[in-house]
Scaffold this motif. Structure first.
Motif, short mmCIF file in Angstrom:
data_model
loop_
_atom_site.label_atom_id
_atom_site.label_comp_id
_atom_site.label_asym_id
_atom_site.label_seq_id
_atom_site.Cartn_x
_atom_site.Cartn_y
_atom_site.Cartn_z
N LEU A 125 0.86 -1.22 0.01
CA LEU A 125 -0.09 -0.05 -0.09
C LEU A 125 0.78 1.30 0.03
CD1 LEU A 125 -2.87 -1.10 2.43
CD2 LEU A 125 -2.77 -0.91 -0.07
N SER A 137 2.69 4.33 -1.29
CA SER A 137 2.85 5.00 -2.67
C SER A 137 4.20 4.93 -3.21
CB SER A 137 2.32 6.39 -2.63
OG SER A 137 2.88 7.24 -1.62
N LEU A 138 5.06 5.26 -2.47
CA LEU A 138 6.52 5.28 -2.86
C LEU A 138 7.04 3.58 -2.98
CD1 LEU A 138 7.89 8.32 -0.77
CD2 LEU A 138 7.01 8.42 -3.11
N LYS A 139 7.70 3.51 -4.24
CA LYS A 139 8.24 2.13 -4.47
C LYS A 139 9.65 2.18 -4.16
CE LYS A 139 3.88 0.93 -5.17
NZ LYS A 139 3.06 0.57 -3.94
N ASN A 177 12.85 3.91 -1.11
CA ASN A 177 11.57 4.67 -0.27
C ASN A 177 10.90 3.86 0.77
OD1 ASN A 177 11.02 7.14 -1.74
ND2 ASN A 177 10.76 5.99 -3.56
N SER A 236 9.77 5.64 4.06
CA SER A 236 8.44 5.60 4.58
C SER A 236 8.56 5.05 6.02
CB SER A 236 7.66 4.52 3.66
OG SER A 236 7.46 5.01 2.61
N SER A 243 -1.88 8.64 4.74
CA SER A 243 -0.77 9.61 4.11
C SER A 243 0.46 8.56 3.68
CB SER A 243 -0.11 10.20 5.41
OG SER A 243 -1.00 11.31 5.81
N SER A 280 0.15 5.89 1.78
CA SER A 280 -0.24 5.24 0.75
C SER A 280 -0.91 6.30 -0.48
CB SER A 280 -1.76 4.38 1.13
OG SER A 280 -2.51 5.13 1.66
N ASP A 281 -1.13 7.60 -0.09
CA ASP A 281 -1.27 8.58 -1.04
C ASP A 281 -0.23 9.74 -1.18
OD1 ASP A 281 -1.57 10.47 1.04
OD2 ASP A 281 -3.79 10.71 0.83
N CYS A 338 2.68 11.80 -2.96
CA CYS A 338 3.03 11.83 -4.43
C CYS A 338 4.31 12.08 -4.77
CB CYS A 338 2.02 12.93 -5.33
SG CYS A 338 0.44 12.78 -5.19
#
Length: 445
Positions: free
Chosen positions: A268, A270-272, A276, A280, A300, A302-303, A305
């Motif tokens: 989940l 967002s940063l791969k 990252n 995270s 936060s 998971s969303d 950008c």
């Protein structure tokens, strides 16, 4: 101490420090060896602060009780040497601002990942409804915020240069992501000096404060033995290890703090990418330690950008992806970028070399890179190292030429990656200007 403060450098931090000093009743003078940008002149004039540009008038500077120095000015600068000879205290804007606020300070440093982690942490705090300001290397001047729009929390990205002139300032939460060679030109090419500078982030911390760090970094482990931090430790790692407080197990992130345990599915995020994951984990621990609710952290993480100029997808042109990683101003940042791309690469390198050792990326270049393009005024050091290690090597004297050559060399399924390893000051104003020019050139293809 004299009530006269001199600010060296009238950029974001210097102007903010001047406004705060004026508010606190100091006699303030601002001096910049370069031109001052019009918006900063306007702020100084609006606060009736005396300033000069394109010079340093020694008689106006050397009678100061204290100097607030811009992080961009090296200690070897002639005016700084004279200040040191006079034993006038030199501090950073962050140190100065910290005297006039009792806000909680969440401070983030590291050779790589600090901007992403800072922005992600700020994103979590704002989404949780906390009164947070963004400061340091990103956002607005901490001093200006303290003077004119104070917050309860500050999320601060700190470079080694800012840490060098901090003495009494204390981070409530200190995050140290990693330490790899960078800016060695400012540290007499002594990696230990640079590492010691990073460890200043734990100064003045007590057991009531938190120290979040990457558990698998040997330089950090050595620094912990040397500097013996007193704070409560929150190490993080990709997998569960003894003593680690943030890790991944069975596909789930798990964070253990004195405020409880937090989990979420790794998928989940967002940063791969592994780098990252570390960013995270560090942000998640800082949020959990600050008692932010789990669902707010989860949402936060998971969303979010991402950060402009950091592994930023620009466009796909004729089956070729173009990625802007202009923020990669050191070799280790480029290593992360090369690791994160699975396709064959056309790699654009070059700029102002800061004492780089390119051996860290040598194997990845040999394995993944189809062609190298050197973008810089002086590419001799790059040629000395890489000649014979890639099938094609080209030089480019402008971003337009570099992107045109990349377009000609790349084939469908490739990635063109701007990840320069170097500072940008030979051909560009800064890494943002370099990244913006890259994006413009790509979109014009």
């Amino acid at each position: 101490m004299s009530r006269r403060i001199v600010i060296l450098g009238a950029g974001e931090s210097g102007t903010g420090a001047a406004v705060l000093a004026r508010k606190e009743g100091f006699d303030v003078f601002v001096s910049d060896a370069s031109s001052i940008r019009p918006e900063y002149k306007k702020i100084l004039d609006n606060h009736a602060i005396a300033w000069e540009e394109r010079q340093h008038t020694e008689k106006m500077i050397l009678d100061a009780g204290e100097i607030v120095k811009s992080p961009g000015i090296p200690d070897q600068a002639p005016v700084v040497r004279k200040i040191t000879e006079r034993n006038i205290p030199v501090i950073s804007e962050i140190e100065f601002a910290g005297r006039y606020t009792d806000a909680k300070m969440i401070c983030i440093t590291g050779s790589n990942g600090k901007t992403t982690t800072t922005m992600l942490t700020y994103h979590i705090f704002k989404n949780a409804g906390l009164d947070a300001g963004l400061a340091g290397n990103v956002g607005s001047s901490l001093a200006l915020q303290v003077a004119e729009s104070p917050h309860a929390y500050y999320i601060i990205e700190l470079s080694s240069f800012q840490l060098d002139n901090m003495y009494d300032f204390k981070a409530d939460i200190a995050v140290l992501l990693n330490i790899t060679p960078d800016h060695l030109d400012r540290y007499q090419y002594d990696f230990r000096e640079y590492a010691a500078s990073k460890f200043r982030i734990i100064r003045n911390q007590t057991v009531a404060d938190s120290f979040i760090f990457w558990n698998d970094d040997p330089v950090i482990r050595e620094g912990i033995e040397t500097f013996k931090p007193e704070a409560t430790f929150y190490p993080f790692s990709e997998r569960r290890e003894p003593g680690v407080k943030g890790y991944v197990e069975n596909g789930k992130i798990r964070v253990e703090t004195l405020k409880g345990i937090y989990t979420m599915d790794r998928d989940l995020l967002s940063l791969k990418g592994t780098h990252n994951l570390y960013n995270s984990l560090a942000s998640g621990i800082a949020a959990k330690v600050s008692d932010i609710r789990d669902e707010k952290i989860r949402a936060s993480l998971s969303d979010f950008c991402g950060v402009e100029h950091r592994l930023e997808m620009v466009a796909r042109v004729k089956g070729v992806d173009y990625i802007n990683d202009s923020k990669a101003t050191n070799v280790n940042s480029c290593w992360y970028a090369l690791q994160s791309v699975s396709t064959p690469l056309v790699l654009i390198l070059g700029g102002t070399d800061k004492g780089n050792d390119y051996s860290e990326i040598e194997q990845l270049v040999k394995k993944k890179v189809r062609a190298l393009i050197f973008l810089g005024v002086d590419n001799r050091k790059l040629h000395d190292f890489f000649d014979g290690k890639a099938a094609r090597i080209e030089d480019a004297g402008s971003m337009e030429e570099a992107v045109r050559k990349a377009y000609e060399l790349a084939v469908k399924g490739d990635t063109v990656l701007l990840s320069p390893c170097c500072a940008s000051f030979d051909l560009f104003k800064d890494y943002e200007d370099r990244g913006d020019r890259f994006k413009t050139c790509v979109r014009n293809l």
